[in-house]
Scaffold this motif. Structure first.
Motif, PDB file in Angstrom:
ATOM      1  N   VAL B  40       8.600  68.861 -57.785  1.00 15.80           N
ATOM      2  CA  VAL B  40       7.348  68.874 -57.721  1.00 15.80           C
ATOM      3  C   VAL B  40       6.845  67.897 -56.736  1.00 15.80           C
ATOM      4  CG1 VAL B  40       5.089  68.195 -58.933  1.00 15.80           C
ATOM      5  CG2 VAL B  40       6.865  69.535 -60.105  1.00 15.80           C
ATOM      6  N   GLN B  41       6.205  67.899 -55.754  1.00 10.14           N
ATOM      7  CA  GLN B  41       5.902  67.245 -54.480  1.00 10.14           C
ATOM      8  C   GLN B  41       4.324  66.722 -54.815  1.00 10.14           C
ATOM      9  OE1 GLN B  41       8.139  66.122 -52.115  1.00 10.14           O
ATOM     10  NE2 GLN B  41       9.858  67.416 -53.270  1.00 10.14           N
ATOM     11  N   GLN B  42       3.734  67.705 -54.760  1.00  9.03           N
ATOM     12  CA  GLN B  42       2.167  67.487 -54.922  1.00  9.03           C
ATOM     13  C   GLN B  42       1.420  68.400 -55.737  1.00  9.03           C
ATOM     14  OE1 GLN B  42       0.068  68.126 -51.146  1.00  9.03           O
ATOM     15  NE2 GLN B  42      -1.908  68.433 -52.433  1.00  9.03           N
ATOM     16  N   GLN B  56      -8.664  73.819 -50.722  1.00  7.30           N
ATOM     17  CA  GLN B  56      -7.951  72.602 -50.413  1.00  7.30           C
ATOM     18  C   GLN B  56      -7.808  72.116 -51.546  1.00  7.30           C
ATOM     19  OE1 GLN B  56     -10.386  70.312 -47.547  1.00  7.30           O
ATOM     20  NE2 GLN B  56      -8.568  69.254 -46.674  1.00  7.30           N
ATOM     21  N   ASP B  57      -6.643  71.349 -51.920  1.00  6.78           N
ATOM     22  CA  ASP B  57      -6.358  70.669 -53.158  1.00  6.78           C
ATOM     23  C   ASP B  57      -7.097  69.388 -53.276  1.00  6.78           C
ATOM     24  OD1 ASP B  57      -4.207  72.547 -53.848  1.00  6.78           O
ATOM     25  OD2 ASP B  57      -2.625  71.124 -53.246  1.00  6.78           O
ATOM     26  N   LEU B  58      -7.533  68.967 -54.473  1.00  7.90           N
ATOM     27  CA  LEU B  58      -8.009  67.844 -54.927  1.00  7.90           C
ATOM     28  C   LEU B  58      -6.571  67.180 -55.678  1.00  7.90           C
ATOM     29  CD1 LEU B  58     -10.469  65.697 -55.364  1.00  7.90           C
ATOM     30  CD2 LEU B  58     -10.237  66.402 -57.563  1.00  7.90           C
ATOM     31  N   ASN B  90       2.941  71.896 -55.240  1.00 12.07           N
ATOM     32  CA  ASN B  90       3.390  72.119 -53.848  1.00 12.07           C
ATOM     33  C   ASN B  90       2.390  73.098 -53.085  1.00 12.07           C
ATOM     34  OD1 ASN B  90       5.074  70.381 -54.890  1.00 12.07           O
ATOM     35  ND2 ASN B  90       6.957  72.013 -55.290  1.00 12.07           N
ATOM     36  N   GLY B  91       1.147  73.273 -53.384  1.00  9.79           N
ATOM     37  CA  GLY B  91       0.095  74.227 -52.603  1.00  9.79           C
ATOM     38  C   GLY B  91       0.151  75.597 -53.195  1.00  9.79           C
ATOM     39  N   GLU B  92       1.187  75.906 -54.153  1.00  8.42           N
ATOM     40  CA  GLU B  92       1.140  77.286 -54.629  1.00  8.42           C
ATOM     41  C   GLU B  92       0.252  77.445 -55.739  1.00  8.42           C
ATOM     42  OE1 GLU B  92       3.066  80.109 -53.698  1.00  8.42           O
ATOM     43  OE2 GLU B  92       3.253  78.993 -51.812  1.00  8.42           O
TER      44      GLU B  92
END
Lengths: 165, 126
Positions: B40-42, B56-58, B90-92
């Motif tokens: 898990v990165q983000q 876009q991610d918060l 991770n953006g997914e």
């Protein structure tokens, strides 16, 4: 006054019934989509989505902000123009589908769509103007012809028994 | 334009803005458990209502140093009763073939705490 009302309500009837029926199609589709899909999410009607918590004839909280961003007179009276635009879509769409006050509702819808096209959508490219332009073209025959044979205007404008045909 | 017509338009101009749906600040605390998800990165949150978006991610931040629990607080000015969100790692996106998570707001001034596990529909019991 009566003459004006008659002018607004009395439809022009085309020579064949199927010609009126053909023009009923875009009027029904346009009216249904505006009243039950696009209008109902921004204007409080009994069939508005319950999650949106809209009171009857209330305009959605976000819409005046959108309208104000058009600038000019829209920024001076955003609540007024937002209410008129949402009303034109939701109630105007319903009236257009029913063929009641067809010319007035078509006029309101056309004005709203012109604002949507030129104040909002054209900045994002010509393709983005297509939905509003579609509603505008679908409402245009209603402005000229009224409801034709298939609408409440036709019934209302029929000569009464005491009137001469 | 005669006086009565002018006053009608002026009254409409001032009265119709009163028919705007009231909006309030609604706060939701999102807690996401990412236990079992490798690398898990983000961790992010996307959603329908401002300040969230679907593009876009918060970012969510870990609650502790070695924690698999991530947290963020979102305050939305809205008139709606419900918002829709999905989490990302991770953006997914999670729940790719499923409906969005629907979170019911509390009363104005109330804060709702929403606990969830990544890719598991529904909320977790506190």
């Amino acid at each position: 006054m009566v003459r004006l009302l008659r002018f607004l309500v009395e439809p022009l009837v085309l020579p064949r019934w199927w010609q009126d029926a053909l023009l009923l199609l875009p009027r029904l589709v346009c009216g249904y989509l505006l009243a039950f899909e696009f209008g109902a999410v921004k204007f409080g009607l009994p069939w508005s989505p319950p999650d949106h918590s809209l009171g009857l004839f209330e305009v959605a909280f976000w819409f005046p902000g959108d309208v104000a961003s058009y600038g000019g007179l829209f920024a001076v009276l955003p609540g007024f123009f937002a209410w008129m635009g949402a009303f034109s879509e939701a109630v105007g769409g319903l009236l257009l589908a029913l063929g009641l006050g067809t010319r007035v509702s078509a006029f309101l819808i056309i004005c709203t769509m012109l604002v949507a096209i030129f104040m909002q959508q054209i900045q994002q490219g010509m393709w983005n103007t297509l939905p509003a332009a579609g509603f505008l073209w679908a409402a245009l025959p209603g402005l000229v012809l009224g409801s034709g044979r298939f609408g409440l205007d036709y019934i209302l404008a029929k000569p009464r028994r005491h009137e001469h045909v | 334009m005669n006086t009565s017509r002018l006053s009608l338009w002026l009254s409409l101009g001032f009265l119709l803005p009163a028919c705007v749906q009231p909006a309030h600040n609604k706060t939701v605390v999102y807690l996401l458990d990412v236990r079992g998800i490798p690398n898990v990165q983000q961790v992010g949150l996307r959603g329908r209502d401002n300040p969230l978006s679907w593009d876009q991610d918060l970012p969510l931040t870990p609650v502790g140093n070695d924690s698999s629990l991530y947290r963020t607080v979102v305050t939305t000015r809205t008139g709606y009763l419900v918002t829709e969100v999905k989490f990302t790692v991770n953006g997914e996106f999670e729940l790719q073939q499923a409906d969005n998570r629907r979170i019911a707001f509390g009363a104005p001034g109330d804060t709702v705490v929403y606990r969830a596990r990544f890719n598991v529909a529904g909320s977790l019991k506190p």
